[in-house]
Design a protein around this motif. Structure first.
Motif, PDB file in Angstrom:
ATOM      1  N   ILE A  14       0.835  -1.210   0.000  1.00 33.80           N
ATOM      2  CA  ILE A  14       0.000   0.000   0.000  1.00 33.80           C
ATOM      3  C   ILE A  14       0.863   1.250   0.000  1.00 33.80           C
ATOM      4  O   ILE A  14       0.519   2.260  -0.620  1.00 33.80           O
ATOM      5  CB  ILE A  14      -1.033  -0.036   1.158  1.00 33.80           C
ATOM      6  N   ALA A  15       2.018   1.203   0.673  1.00 35.81           N
ATOM      7  CA  ALA A  15       2.949   2.343   0.652  1.00 35.81           C
ATOM      8  C   ALA A  15       3.446   2.585  -0.771  1.00 35.81           C
ATOM      9  O   ALA A  15       3.482   3.728  -1.237  1.00 35.81           O
ATOM     10  CB  ALA A  15       4.111   2.101   1.605  1.00 35.81           C
ATOM     11  N   ALA A  16       3.802   1.519  -1.466  1.00 35.01           N
ATOM     12  CA  ALA A  16       4.266   1.648  -2.852  1.00 35.01           C
ATOM     13  C   ALA A  16       3.136   2.153  -3.745  1.00 35.01           C
ATOM     14  O   ALA A  16       3.352   3.016  -4.612  1.00 35.01           O
ATOM     15  CB  ALA A  16       4.783   0.302  -3.364  1.00 35.01           C
ATOM     16  N   HIS A  17       1.936   1.678  -3.531  1.00 34.94           N
ATOM     17  CA  HIS A  17       0.779   2.099  -4.331  1.00 34.94           C
ATOM     18  C   HIS A  17       0.525   3.600  -4.188  1.00 34.94           C
ATOM     19  O   HIS A  17       0.216   4.280  -5.162  1.00 34.94           O
ATOM     20  CB  HIS A  17      -0.455   1.303  -3.901  1.00 34.94           C
ATOM     21  N   LEU A  18       0.683   4.110  -2.949  1.00 32.50           N
ATOM     22  CA  LEU A  18       0.420   5.525  -2.702  1.00 32.50           C
ATOM     23  C   LEU A  18       1.658   6.402  -2.875  1.00 32.50           C
ATOM     24  O   LEU A  18       1.547   7.625  -2.874  1.00 32.50           O
ATOM     25  CB  LEU A  18      -0.134   5.709  -1.278  1.00 32.50           C
ATOM     26  N   GLY A  19       2.831   5.790  -2.979  1.00 28.89           N
ATOM     27  CA  GLY A  19       4.060   6.567  -3.142  1.00 28.89           C
ATOM     28  C   GLY A  19       4.487   7.260  -1.860  1.00 28.89           C
ATOM     29  O   GLY A  19       5.031   8.365  -1.909  1.00 28.89           O
ATOM     30  N   THR A  24       4.851   6.448   7.095  1.00 20.20           N
ATOM     31  CA  THR A  24       3.662   7.277   6.889  1.00 20.20           C
ATOM     32  C   THR A  24       2.408   6.427   7.034  1.00 20.20           C
ATOM     33  O   THR A  24       1.453   6.833   7.702  1.00 20.20           O
ATOM     34  CB  THR A  24       3.708   7.954   5.507  1.00 20.20           C
ATOM     35  N   ILE A  25       2.411   5.250   6.439  1.00 21.89           N
ATOM     36  CA  ILE A  25       1.260   4.345   6.563  1.00 21.89           C
ATOM     37  C   ILE A  25       1.036   3.987   8.022  1.00 21.89           C
ATOM     38  O   ILE A  25      -0.098   4.026   8.517  1.00 21.89           O
ATOM     39  CB  ILE A  25       1.452   3.073   5.713  1.00 21.89           C
ATOM     40  N   VAL A  54      -8.613   8.177  -0.605  1.00 22.20           N
ATOM     41  CA  VAL A  54      -7.806   9.249  -1.197  1.00 22.20           C
ATOM     42  C   VAL A  54      -8.694  10.161  -2.046  1.00 22.20           C
ATOM     43  O   VAL A  54      -8.624  11.391  -1.934  1.00 22.20           O
ATOM     44  CB  VAL A  54      -6.644   8.663  -2.049  1.00 22.20           C
ATOM     45  N   GLU A  55      -9.528   9.568  -2.881  1.00 24.89           N
ATOM     46  CA  GLU A  55     -10.385  10.359  -3.775  1.00 24.89           C
ATOM     47  C   GLU A  55     -11.396  11.198  -3.004  1.00 24.89           C
ATOM     48  O   GLU A  55     -11.824  12.253  -3.482  1.00 24.89           O
ATOM     49  CB  GLU A  55     -11.096   9.423  -4.759  1.00 24.89           C
ATOM     50  N   SER A  56     -11.771  10.772  -1.800  1.00 25.97           N
ATOM     51  CA  SER A  56     -12.736  11.530  -0.994  1.00 25.97           C
ATOM     52  C   SER A  56     -12.123  12.792  -0.401  1.00 25.97           C
ATOM     53  O   SER A  56     -12.830  13.660   0.088  1.00 25.97           O
ATOM     54  CB  SER A  56     -13.258  10.653   0.146  1.00 25.97           C
ATOM     55  N   GLY A  57     -10.782  12.879  -0.432  1.00 25.87           N
ATOM     56  CA  GLY A  57     -10.099  14.029   0.126  1.00 25.87           C
ATOM     57  C   GLY A  57      -9.745  13.873   1.597  1.00 25.87           C
ATOM     58  O   GLY A  57      -9.092  14.724   2.178  1.00 25.87           O
ATOM     59  N   LYS A  58     -10.162  12.785   2.225  1.00 27.10           N
ATOM     60  CA  LYS A  58      -9.889  12.583   3.649  1.00 27.10           C
ATOM     61  C   LYS A  58      -8.396  12.422   3.936  1.00 27.10           C
ATOM     62  O   LYS A  58      -7.954  12.754   5.024  1.00 27.10           O
ATOM     63  CB  LYS A  58     -10.672  11.391   4.182  1.00 27.10           C
ATOM     64  N   SER A  59      -7.636  11.942   2.978  1.00 27.12           N
ATOM     65  CA  SER A  59      -6.201  11.779   3.197  1.00 27.12           C
ATOM     66  C   SER A  59      -5.529  13.122   3.355  1.00 27.12           C
ATOM     67  O   SER A  59      -4.510  13.247   4.031  1.00 27.12           O
ATOM     68  CB  SER A  59      -5.559  11.003   2.047  1.00 27.12           C
ATOM     69  N   ALA A  60      -6.081  14.172   2.767  1.00 27.71           N
ATOM     70  CA  ALA A  60      -5.504  15.518   2.861  1.00 27.71           C
ATOM     71  C   ALA A  60      -5.820  16.180   4.194  1.00 27.71           C
ATOM     72  O   ALA A  60      -5.193  17.192   4.542  1.00 27.71           O
ATOM     73  CB  ALA A  60      -6.006  16.390   1.716  1.00 27.71           C
ATOM     74  N   GLU A  61      -6.772  15.620   4.943  1.00 23.90           N
ATOM     75  CA  GLU A  61      -7.181  16.218   6.208  1.00 23.90           C
ATOM     76  C   GLU A  61      -6.348  15.754   7.391  1.00 23.90           C
ATOM     77  O   GLU A  61      -6.534  16.228   8.501  1.00 23.90           O
ATOM     78  CB  GLU A  61      -8.653  15.864   6.479  1.00 23.90           C
TER      79      GLU A  61
END
Length: 65
Positions: A14-19, A24-25, A54-61
């Motif tokens: 999942i870390a590789a998938h998200l870069g 961080t994970i 990620v697409e919901s924007g929750k990762s940015a919060e």
């Protein structure tokens, strides 16, 4: 579409998938921010659930501290 169930991914995948780093994970897991399941001592993820998160924007919060 395949009828096969989605494969569970580990922290490294999942870390590789998200870069991002595995640390961080782990921080996101501690904050209960990223969708995950604990199976024994391991954490598992469905890429589709993480992508939706990620697409919901929750990762940015997430507070980076």
């Amino acid at each position: 579409m395949s009828n096969e169930p989605e494969k569970w991914s580990n922290i490294e995948e999942i870390a590789a998938h998200l870069g991002v780093s595995k640390d961080t994970i782990r921080n996101w897991i501690k904050k209960d921010a990223i969708p995950h399941k604990r199976i024994g001592k391991q954490y598992k993820f469905r890429i589709s659930e993480v992508d939706t998160w990620v697409e919901s924007g929750k990762s940015a919060e997430i507070d980076p501290a």
